[in-house]
Design an enzyme around this catalytic site. Structure first.
Site, PDB file in Angstrom:
ATOM      1  N   ASP A 265       0.863  -1.175   0.000  1.00 16.12           N
ATOM      2  CA  ASP A 265       0.000   0.000   0.000  1.00 16.12           C
ATOM      3  C   ASP A 265       0.912   1.241   0.000  1.00 16.12           C
ATOM      4  OD1 ASP A 265      -2.141   1.662  -0.063  1.00 16.12           O
ATOM      5  OD2 ASP A 265      -3.223   0.720   1.582  1.00 16.12           O
TER       6      ASP A 265
HETATM    7  C1  BGC Z   1      -5.131   3.098   0.171  1.00 11.44           C
HETATM    8  C2  BGC Z   1      -5.355   2.038  -0.877  1.00 11.44           C
HETATM    9  C3  BGC Z   1      -5.250   2.651  -2.248  1.00 11.44           C
HETATM   10  C4  BGC Z   1      -3.893   3.284  -2.378  1.00 11.44           C
HETATM   11  C5  BGC Z   1      -3.616   3.855  -3.741  1.00 11.44           C
HETATM   12  C6  BGC Z   1      -3.897   3.917  -0.085  1.00 11.44           C
HETATM   13  O1  BGC Z   1      -3.821   5.007   0.758  1.00 11.44           O
HETATM   14  O2  BGC Z   1      -5.059   2.485   1.434  1.00 11.44           O
HETATM   15  O3  BGC Z   1      -6.594   1.435  -0.681  1.00 11.44           O
HETATM   16  O4  BGC Z   1      -5.469   1.670  -3.212  1.00 11.44           O
HETATM   17  O5  BGC Z   1      -3.788   4.325  -1.426  1.00 11.44           O
HETATM   18  O6  BGC Z   1      -4.334   4.973  -4.000  1.00 11.44           O
END
Ligand code: BGC
Length: 719
Positions: A265
């Protein structure tokens, strides 16, 4: 490319090129001048200009023309002309935004989920996106957590079915097809169990609870063939997921056979430092590489430290090759070596985005997600000739798409326009000033209850209340789940004015509705339904659509009860009947939620009868019993009923939940029609994780079928 060619490519790549493949950066690092939608904190990235040419993917860049140009430019610079993968958070539609996933869970309709995801894939593919960071398969029990809105809900079986349907909808049979995209399930794992509902917080659950509840839907994504897995921000058993070998190497890859790509993430490698796992960036890179995170999102620890780790013998080059191999395989499966632009097509993009068929599907999906919670004296559907007033901050608001919507809303989305389109005459409106967001420091804009006098002549008032969509989703945890003060006062005053009150609740989570339910004659949970929210809700209010949705997450009586979910364990001192001392209960509140999982009313009335259980011997498919139940629509209104099968294992070597959903079917019943539903109860359904393996233990089981987790017919049988 053939596998041989792909291998040759891998072996001809320099180490820095490989580490670039393993790094994902936002589009602004590629020199685009547009502003970008950043979905996490921006830190100094330490990205050397020469490394940009090596990057393997980007996130949340949109627009066919732009992506075609970016791809061309990048491939010219990349030494082996390797194309980028364009990834994005297409969570509930790209432009044609459909209901938030928690609402979709309430539809209990996996076919609708698959169709909606396929629509999102069509729109995304035409815009040039190759992969979406969806579905979020995190099981959720705590409505304080803003991200419950992105999950199908609290039940492992429903989550698993919805997750699998979403993956199928995006990917179809072939992710290289011009109208399909790859799917990345997230956040592995157990992110939904964040302590106190606070985002990014610690997760500490037992192995048994993790495996039986929290991991089930991720496994379903793997079985459905999802191309990618994303790590979560939380710790699991004290090790952050992004550096967690047991989760990624053992469970995901060895036990489940996942052979796709794992991505971290946002900045989750860097976050291993504040977590207290890694001492510095180099240490963090080592943990993540060893755990098996193939792509580092939005930090550069691989690019900047992996070479040194290899030279020092701390990380084997084979780990890097393994990761890059998986990434190249994915690019190949997407067909990017043959056609790096894949479905990107400005003309098609224009024709597909918000096209009439897509809007019609979003409207249908919306109406299937609306949950009717209360309907005294059949106030709904609206009767002809009544004088209708409209009130509340969501009466004429376009802020109804929900989070993760990189799209514009329009006036069409408002409740007012939906009602007008469905022919409802609105006699007067009051107190419609939009709600501020907690995130921006305010909720009630100003006290306007005096305005309600304008509704004095109305018989019925539709009061559109809720929470601001910015107060749901990532980084939107709350400790107070009540409606804002003004809204509660508004409902009370309308009731005191003698109006019939229909509350329409817009929210991304179960709110605490107990204080206001007594003031309302009808309560409709409308969630955030997307670009066709208004028409979809109006279709239900007018009776064009008979509501059929059921809660996929329990509604608490009060925040103090949280977590409150239907499939909990029993205690040694269960509360039965009214509260008394020395049993497991609260002095000031029942144990039961306000509205339980599986609950939802309709304009039809259903009667359950003829519940029988037949035990089955030696069935080849593992069937141990058949449960049969008659469901009759005892009303004049045709409807759709979701018939639910629950079980309870009465005594087992580890304690079992008081109820577990094991199957459900949706049946259409005409006026006064009766159908018999037969469920198979298999050995697999009755098996469980005994802390070492999945086992089946003979003994007594309660088998239950009915309308919701609390309204069931039941029989105890020995199996
Ligand atoms: C979130 C994810 C997301 C990623 C990319 C993160 O902050 O937890 O769910 O896919 O950002 O945008």
């Amino acid at each position: 490319m053939t596998e041989k060619e792909l291998k040759e490519l891998l072996h001809s790549m320099s180490l820095q090129e490989k580490l670039g493949e393993m790094t994902q950066m936002a589009p602004n690092f590629f020199g685009t001048s547009d502003s970008v939608d950043l979905t996490g904190p921006m830190k100094a990235m330490n990205l050397k200009p020469e490394d940009v040419a090596y990057l393997g993917s980007t996130l949340n860049a949109f627009g066919a023309e732009k992506l075609i140009a970016m791809q061309k430019e990048h491939m010219e610079r990349q030494p082996h002309h390797i194309p980028l993968i364009f990834m994005a958070d297409v969570i509930h539609g790209l432009k044609t935004i459909y209901p938030v996933p928690l609402a979709m869970g309430c539809s209990f309709d996996t076919g609708l989920m698959e169709e909606s995801a396929a629509m999102a894939a069509r729109e995304s593919a035409a815009t040039g996106i190759h992969l979406t960071f969806s579905p979020m398969a995190d099981l959720v029990r705590d409505p304080r957590w803003g991200r419950v809105t992105e999950s199908p809900g609290e039940d492992p079986l429903l989550n698993a079915r919805m997750t699998a349907a979403t993956v199928k909808g995006y990917q179809g049979d072939d992710i290289s097809a011009p109208d399909r995209i790859a799917s990345c399930f997230k956040h592995f794992g157990g992110y939904g169990a964040s302590e106190g509902g606070r985002d990014y917080n610690t997760v500490d659950v037992s192995d048994g609870v993790l495996r039986e509840y929290y991991l089930t839907a991720y496994k379903a994504a793997v079985d459905a063939g999802a191309a990618m897995a994303m790590t979560s921000f939380n710790t699991i058993d004290r090790v952050p997921a992004t550096g967690n070998k047991k989760m990624f190497r053992k469970i995901l890859r060895e036990e489940w056979g996942f052979d796709g790509v794992a991505i971290t993430d946002f900045d989750a490698v860097g976050e291993l430092i504040p977590h207290g796992l890694a001492a510095d960036g180099k240490d963090a890179a080592e943990y993540a590489l060893k755990a098996g995170a193939d792509i580092e999102m939005m930090s550069t620890n691989y690019l900047n430290h992996a070479r040194e780790l290899i030279e020092e013998g701390k990380v084997d080059l084979s780990l890097i090759d393994e990761a890059v191999w998986r990434i190249l395989l994915l690019k190949n499966k997407l067909g990017l070596f043959e056609n790096p632009f894949k479905g990107a097509d400005p003309e098609k993009e224009k024709a597909l985005h918000l096209c009439p068929e897509h809007l019609a599907l979003a409207r249908k999906a919306g109406s299937k997600c609306v949950v009717l919670l209360k309907n005294e004296e059949n106030l709904l559907p609206l009767k002809k000739g009544v004088k209708v007033g409209l009130a509340g901050p969501f009466a004429d608001s376009t802020s109804v798409l929900g989070g993760w919507a990189f799209a514009d809303s329009s006036d069409r989305a408002t409740l007012k326009s939906g009602l007008l389109e469905d022919g409802v005459e609105i006699s007067a409106m009051a107190m419609t000033e939009e709600l501020g967001s907690m995130q921006h420091g305010i909720m009630d804009v100003s006290d306007q209850t005096a305005e309600l006098d304008a509704l004095a002549d109305c018989d019925v008032v539709i009061a559109a209340v809720g929470e601001h969509p910015d107060d749901t989703g990532e980084s939107a945890s709350k400790t107070i789940l009540r409606l804002s003060h003004n809204q509660e006062k508004m409902l009370e005053k309308l009731h005191d004015m003698g109006k019939k009150v229909i509350a329409i609740v817009f929210s991304g989570r179960p709110l605490e509705l107990r204080p206001v339910v007594p003031f309302c004659d009808a309560v409709v949970q409308a969630w955030f339904l997307g670009v066709e929210a208004g028409p979809a809700i109006a279709d239900v209010l007018t009776g064009t659509v008979n509501p059929s949705a059921r809660l996929s997450m329990s509604f608490p009586q009060t925040v103090g009860q949280i977590p409150v979910y239907y499939n909990h364990m029993n205690t040694g001192r269960p509360l039965e009947g009214p509260y008394h001392r020395f049993v497991s209960g609260y002095l000031d509140c029942p144990n039961e939620p306000l509205y339980p999982f599986g609950y939802g009313l309709s304009y039809s009335d259903y009667r359950y009868s003829g519940f029988t259980v037949r035990t089955v011997k030696n069935a080849e498919d593992g069937t141990l019993a058949e449960v049969s139940v008659d469901v009759e629509n005892v009303s004049d209104v045709p409807g759709r009923e979701t018939v639910q099968l629950y079980i309870r294992d009465v005594a087992a070597s580890v304690v079992r939940p008081v109820k577990e959903l094991k199957d459900f079917v949706q049946i259409d019943l005409g006026a006064h029609e009766k159908k018999t539903v037969v469920f198979k109860v298999t050995r697999e359904m009755l098996s469980f994780w005994n802390n070492e393996a999945v086992v089946f233990e003979h003994g007594d089981f309660d088998l239950m079928a009915g309308h919701s987790s609390e309204e069931v017919l039941k029989e105890r049988v020995a199996l």
